[in-house]
Design an enzyme around this catalytic site. Structure first.
Site, mmCIF file in Angstrom:
data_model
loop_
_atom_site.group_PDB
_atom_site.id
_atom_site.type_symbol
_atom_site.label_atom_id
_atom_site.label_comp_id
_atom_site.label_asym_id
_atom_site.label_seq_id
_atom_site.Cartn_x
_atom_site.Cartn_y
_atom_site.Cartn_z
ATOM 1 N N HIS A 254 29.962 -15.265 30.675
ATOM 2 C CA HIS A 254 30.820 -14.297 31.341
ATOM 3 C C HIS A 254 29.932 -13.875 32.674
ATOM 4 O O HIS A 254 30.551 -13.719 33.598
ATOM 5 C CB HIS A 254 31.282 -13.096 30.506
ATOM 6 C CG HIS A 254 32.252 -13.438 29.291
ATOM 7 N ND1 HIS A 254 31.753 -13.131 27.939
ATOM 8 C CD2 HIS A 254 33.442 -13.679 29.294
ATOM 9 C CE1 HIS A 254 32.712 -13.384 27.219
ATOM 10 N NE2 HIS A 254 33.663 -13.872 27.998
ATOM 11 N N MET B 299 37.952 -10.810 27.708
ATOM 12 C CA MET B 299 38.333 -10.284 26.288
ATOM 13 C C MET B 299 37.132 -9.482 25.811
ATOM 14 O O MET B 299 37.243 -9.003 24.749
ATOM 15 C CB MET B 299 38.965 -11.277 25.476
ATOM 16 C CG MET B 299 40.297 -11.748 25.824
ATOM 17 S SD MET B 299 41.260 -12.222 24.665
ATOM 18 C CE MET B 299 40.427 -13.493 23.879
ATOM 19 N N VAL C 96 28.752 -22.435 30.482
ATOM 20 C CA VAL C 96 27.343 -22.075 30.362
ATOM 21 C C VAL C 96 27.208 -22.421 28.779
ATOM 22 O O VAL C 96 27.883 -21.872 28.093
ATOM 23 C CB VAL C 96 27.144 -20.725 30.524
ATOM 24 C CG1 VAL C 96 25.796 -20.367 30.371
ATOM 25 C CG2 VAL C 96 27.432 -20.299 32.285
ATOM 26 N N SER D 255 32.456 -15.942 22.772
ATOM 27 C CA SER D 255 32.412 -14.804 22.006
ATOM 28 C C SER D 255 32.562 -15.031 20.452
ATOM 29 O O SER D 255 32.067 -14.205 19.644
ATOM 30 C CB SER D 255 33.433 -13.829 22.422
ATOM 31 O OG SER D 255 33.622 -13.487 23.845
ATOM 32 N N GLY E 217 36.413 -19.635 33.538
ATOM 33 C CA GLY E 217 35.451 -20.650 33.119
ATOM 34 C C GLY E 217 36.258 -22.089 32.670
ATOM 35 O O GLY E 217 37.167 -22.185 32.371
ATOM 36 N N HIS F 168 28.721 -12.402 27.092
ATOM 37 C CA HIS F 168 27.921 -13.231 27.107
ATOM 38 C C HIS F 168 27.337 -13.716 28.385
ATOM 39 O O HIS F 168 28.199 -13.458 29.238
ATOM 40 C CB HIS F 168 28.086 -14.233 25.721
ATOM 41 C CG HIS F 168 29.245 -15.131 26.163
ATOM 42 N ND1 HIS F 168 29.295 -15.814 27.299
ATOM 43 C CD2 HIS F 168 30.397 -15.200 25.401
ATOM 44 C CE1 HIS F 168 30.491 -16.473 27.049
ATOM 45 N NE2 HIS F 168 31.154 -16.246 26.067
HETATM 46 P P1 AMP Z 1 37.309 -14.723 27.268
HETATM 47 O O1 AMP Z 1 36.519 -13.201 27.341
HETATM 48 O O2 AMP Z 1 36.708 -15.653 26.407
HETATM 49 O O3 AMP Z 1 38.875 -14.575 27.665
HETATM 50 O O4 AMP Z 1 36.644 -15.459 28.908
HETATM 51 C C1 AMP Z 1 36.775 -14.659 30.011
HETATM 52 C C2 AMP Z 1 36.435 -15.848 31.022
HETATM 53 O O5 AMP Z 1 34.945 -16.456 30.823
HETATM 54 C C3 AMP Z 1 37.262 -17.051 30.965
HETATM 55 O O6 AMP Z 1 37.446 -17.434 32.152
HETATM 56 C C4 AMP Z 1 36.442 -18.039 30.148
HETATM 57 O O7 AMP Z 1 36.960 -19.501 30.593
HETATM 58 C C5 AMP Z 1 35.126 -17.643 30.717
HETATM 59 N N1 AMP Z 1 34.119 -18.160 29.970
HETATM 60 C C6 AMP Z 1 33.881 -17.819 28.384
HETATM 61 N N2 AMP Z 1 33.102 -18.514 28.049
HETATM 62 C C7 AMP Z 1 32.421 -19.381 29.060
HETATM 63 C C8 AMP Z 1 31.145 -20.155 29.030
HETATM 64 N N3 AMP Z 1 30.504 -20.579 28.181
HETATM 65 N N4 AMP Z 1 30.825 -20.586 30.361
HETATM 66 C C9 AMP Z 1 31.497 -20.225 31.395
HETATM 67 N N5 AMP Z 1 32.754 -19.624 31.363
HETATM 68 C C10 AMP Z 1 32.910 -18.935 30.173
#
Ligand code: AMP
Length: 281
Positions: free
Chosen positions: A37, A30, A177, A187, A148, A34
């Site tokens: 990602h 989304m 992470v 985010s 993640g 960071h």
């Molecule tokens: P999002 O943009 O929050 O939908 O996340 C996109 C992908 O990045 C998802 O598969 C999340 O689980 C993964 N993700 C977000 N934060 C982390 C993190 N701190 N460590 C590992 N994966 C992450």
């Protein structure tokens, strides 16, 4: 790096690459990218010939309009980060393309998997996640897709979706992470005030405490102890703290070394909701 919102173009480009025998690694996000990602991106790049990322703040997975409105958006910076790590294609769809007017949104039944934790406190959230991930998979047709463990329940739902819909993709889980002080990267961390940011690592400390005490306390008193610790900390409003099995995500009542076990938490700091988890068996 190709940046496109054009679905027919993306489909054609990817199918041509696949015809040349290239494998596609896909990371849906989304945005507001960071280092968490980027870790997924790097793994996907290493394990596949082509890296495809998507950026789409999916409105139907937000059960709280305020959260959707305030969700951080940093498209310029995201594109630069993706370019720097050597992403081949980034798909940034328009909302009206993903959800054409009049479309009836599919309803999934993930059974008990979505009756707890995020599923219970964010009604409709996982249906929204499943709908968008299915649509993205239909467009990108990846060989492998990277998710993640930070969103542990989401990962379980995606695995179930792939099984239910018989989608030919390998789901690759990636470790959480963290910032140097233990806070899981998210985010939403961008929305914390300096004081809230300072308080936030308490969440991970409580997960570590759970793991440390596992050999000395039964499940119920340990869970209650952690809940009490949150209640004693004015910075937080705890939504849930659960100790669950790692397949069906159901709360366990006794330790069993044969069952993978994960402690999961959701807590509010002011009007920012953070989630985290830690494997304890
Ligand atoms: P999002 O943009 O929050 O939908 O996340 C996109 C992908 O990045 C998802 O598969 C999340 O689980 C993964 N993700 C977000 N934060 C982390 C993190 N701190 N460590 C590992 N994966 C992450």
């Amino acid at each position: 790096m190709i940046v496109s919102e054009n679905i027919p173009f993306i489909k054609k480009w990817i199918s041509e690459e696949k015809e040349k025998g290239k494998s596609i690694g896909f990371v849906p996000t989304m945005g507001a990218l960071h280092a968490g990602h980027l870790e997924l991106m790097q793994k996907a790049k290493k394990e596949n010939d082509i890296l495809v990322a998507s950026i789409f703040v999916n409105p139907i997975q937000f059960n709280n309009p305020e959260d959707l409105k305030k969700y951080p958006r940093t498209p310029g910076q995201d594109k630069k980060l993706l370019e720097d790590i050597g992403c081949d294609l980034v798909f940034i769809p328009q909302e009206k393309e993903m959800y054409p007017e009049g479309e009836v949104i599919k309803e999934y039944d993930f059974g008990e998997l979505t009756n707890v934790m995020e599923g219970k406190f964010r009604p409709g959230h996982f249906n929204g996640v499943a709908v968008i991930v299915k649509k993205l998979f239909d467009i990108v047709k990846p060989n492998r897709a990277y998710f993640g463990e930070k969103d542990f329940q989401q990962l379980a739902v995606i695995k179930k979706l792939v099984e239910m819909e018989k989608i030919p993709v390998q789901i690759v889980p990636c470790p959480t992470v963290r910032e140097p002080d233990g806070l899981a990267m998210s985010s939403r961390n961008k929305r914390l005030s300096p004081e809230q940011r300072k308080a936030a690592p308490f969440i991970y400390q409580m997960l570590q405490e759970t793991k440390k005490r596992r050999d000395h306390l039964c499940v119920r008193p340990l869970r209650q102890m952690i809940i009490n610790r949150f209640e004693g900390n004015d910075n937080f409003k705890l939504e849930y703290f659960e100790i669950v099995d790692d397949v069906n995500l159901q709360p366990i009542s006794a330790w069993n070394n044969k069952v993978g076990t994960v402690a999961c938490v959701a807590a509010w700091i002011g009007n920012v909701r953070l989630i985290d988890n830690l494997r304890i068996i």
